[in-house]
Write an enzyme that holds these catalytic residues in place. Structure first.
Site, PDB file in Angstrom:
ATOM      1  N   ASP A  87     -31.634   1.877  17.208  1.00 42.41           N
ATOM      2  CA  ASP A  87     -31.984   3.284  17.339  1.00 42.41           C
ATOM      3  C   ASP A  87     -32.265   3.923  15.991  1.00 42.41           C
ATOM      4  OD1 ASP A  87     -29.175   3.042  16.713  1.00 42.41           O
ATOM      5  OD2 ASP A  87     -28.911   5.154  17.263  1.00 42.41           O
ATOM      6  N   GLU A 182     -26.196   3.394  17.431  1.00 42.27           N
ATOM      7  CA  GLU A 182     -25.331   3.457  16.248  1.00 42.27           C
ATOM      8  C   GLU A 182     -25.380   4.828  15.602  1.00 42.27           C
ATOM      9  OE1 GLU A 182     -24.456   2.963  11.818  1.00 42.27           O
ATOM     10  OE2 GLU A 182     -26.198   3.795  12.865  1.00 42.27           O
TER      11      GLU A 182
END
Length: 417
Positions: A87, A182
């Protein structure tokens, strides 16, 4: 090292592909992963891993990619995992990224063409001084680049490609893990450590080439909910107590010359309001609390309570509630019990022709959580700089050094077993 001197690195081509895939996570989503688009990259990575001959590569329902580079030695070698996250940060748009490669950088300011007001200046980015003659990758000026952490992904993928195509190089079993979410603190919430089956791990998510990070902030989130008193504004005298104004006063009373992101550096912690929502009747302030010393997080909570109490004295019919949630803890306390993980990383970086630099992160990584879940996991450099913003950049040559370091790590663990 043998084999890499004539190897045609693939990390640049991979990176340019990956950053074009929109993978921004969403802190307000309750799904896993928080955005389905993260799986778009996961599917690409699985396909590429399978093309290398890694048959067990797969994407699970929660958006995690697992894969194995098989051992090429008969020795008993600890299973090592290399991990990066898919991400990108919600802080800046990650849609329609247009990467630009600035070849043979010579110290000039880099004007980003889609917004000429965005200029990456050498005077503001001191690490550019070490990049003369290198090739710098940036975005075009309207989005972040995504080097955090697609540089790490590309480097792990390139190292896997090298090891799969050179079975004569001795190494133990290598596990690959690519995680979602994350950037919103949920990167390993659904990871299956039994399935992963690793003894040690390295996240590849650091900044300057040669760096090893064995220490992070300890982190909590704090939500302060305020209950005010609503009344018709035309007849509100002596009745209305606006939750919006109470929230504003609390934020205004936070320290300005200390304990804030804009006034701290090195090992100094902070209280950071990241969002305010609400109405006259109810308002919510979202904070993140950060410090390397876990005891200081307790002091930060006390300070928030003291400020709220003082402000609410002026609003006797209103009240508040503070909720604290643990996010992650400083991984140094775990890693200090496994010093060889750092020693091997230092040697791997030296073999890549770099000077290893042990340092702390003013933030956190998946390695913070993994370490406390039983998988000791420091962070090594990916080469990313100025992350979470439009001036993010990475150099091709630093990415190649990261590939060499990953390969060296695999080799050294086998040598020392």
């Amino acid at each position: 090292m043998k084999g890499l001197e004539n190897y045609s690195f693939t990390c640049l081509e991979r990176f340019l592909r990956y950053v074009r895939i929109h993978t921004q996570s969403d802190p307000h989503s309750l799904s896993n992963p928080s955005t389905a688009r993260q799986k778009d990259l996961g599917k690409v990575l699985v396909e590429e891993l399978q093309q290398m001959g890694i048959d067990d590569a797969g994407l699970d329902e929660f958006g995690y990619v697992y894969a194995t580079v098989p051992a090429t030695t008969v020795k008993e070698v600890p299973v090592i995992c290399f991990c990066s996250h898919m991400d990108t940060s919600p802080d800046c748009s990650g849609a329609d990224v247009k990467p630009i490669v600035h070849t043979n950088y010579q110290g000039q300011d880099l004007v980003l063409p889609d917004d000429p007001a965005e200029v990456i200046r050498k005077s503001e980015h001191p690490d550019l001084a070490a990049q003369i003659g290198n090739d710098i990758i940036t975005a075009s000026g309207t989005t972040l680049l995504g080097a955090d952490n697609k540089a790490g992904i590309a480097e792990i993928m390139d190292a896997a490609n090298f090891l799969m195509s050179h079975p004569e190089i001795k190494h133990g079993k290598i596990r690959i893990l690519f995680t979602p979410d994350e950037e919103i603190g949920r990167g390993v919430e659904k990871v299956d450590l039994v399935k992963l089956g690793a003894q040690y791990a390295y996240t590849v998510d650091g900044e300057t080439a040669g760096s090893i990070e064995n220490e992070t902030f300890s982190a909590d989130s704090a939500i302060l909910k305020i209950q005010g008193v609503s009344a018709h504004p035309g007849f509100a005298k002596g009745k209305m107590q606006s939750a919006i104004k109470i929230a504003s006063e609390i934020v205004a009373n936070l320290p300005k010359d200390r304990m804030s992101p804009e006034s701290t550096t090195a090992k100094e912690g902070f209280i950071h309001p990241v969002g305010i929502t609400g109405s006259v009747e109810e308002a919510t302030i979202e904070f993140i609390l950060r410090d390397f010393d876990e005891e200081e997080l307790i002091n930060q909570k006390r300070l928030l309570l003291a400020i709220a109490d003082e402000v609410l004295e002026g609003y006797p019919n209103s009240q508040y509630r503070l909720e604290i949630k643990e996010q992650y803890r400083n991984m140094k306390s775990v890693l200090d019990k496994h010093p060889n993980i750092i020693r091997v990383a230092q040697l791997a970086i030296e073999r890549a022709g770099l000077a290893p630099k042990l340092q702390s992160i003013r933030g956190g990584t998946d390695g913070s959580r993994l370490s406390f879940m039983g998988l000791p996991c420091p962070n090594i450099f990916a080469g990313e700089h100025a992350f979470h913003g439009k001036q993010e950049w990475v150099s091709v040559q630093d990415m190649q050094k990261a590939v060499q370091t990953i390969v060296n790590l695999a080799i050294i663990w086998e040598e020392q077993s």
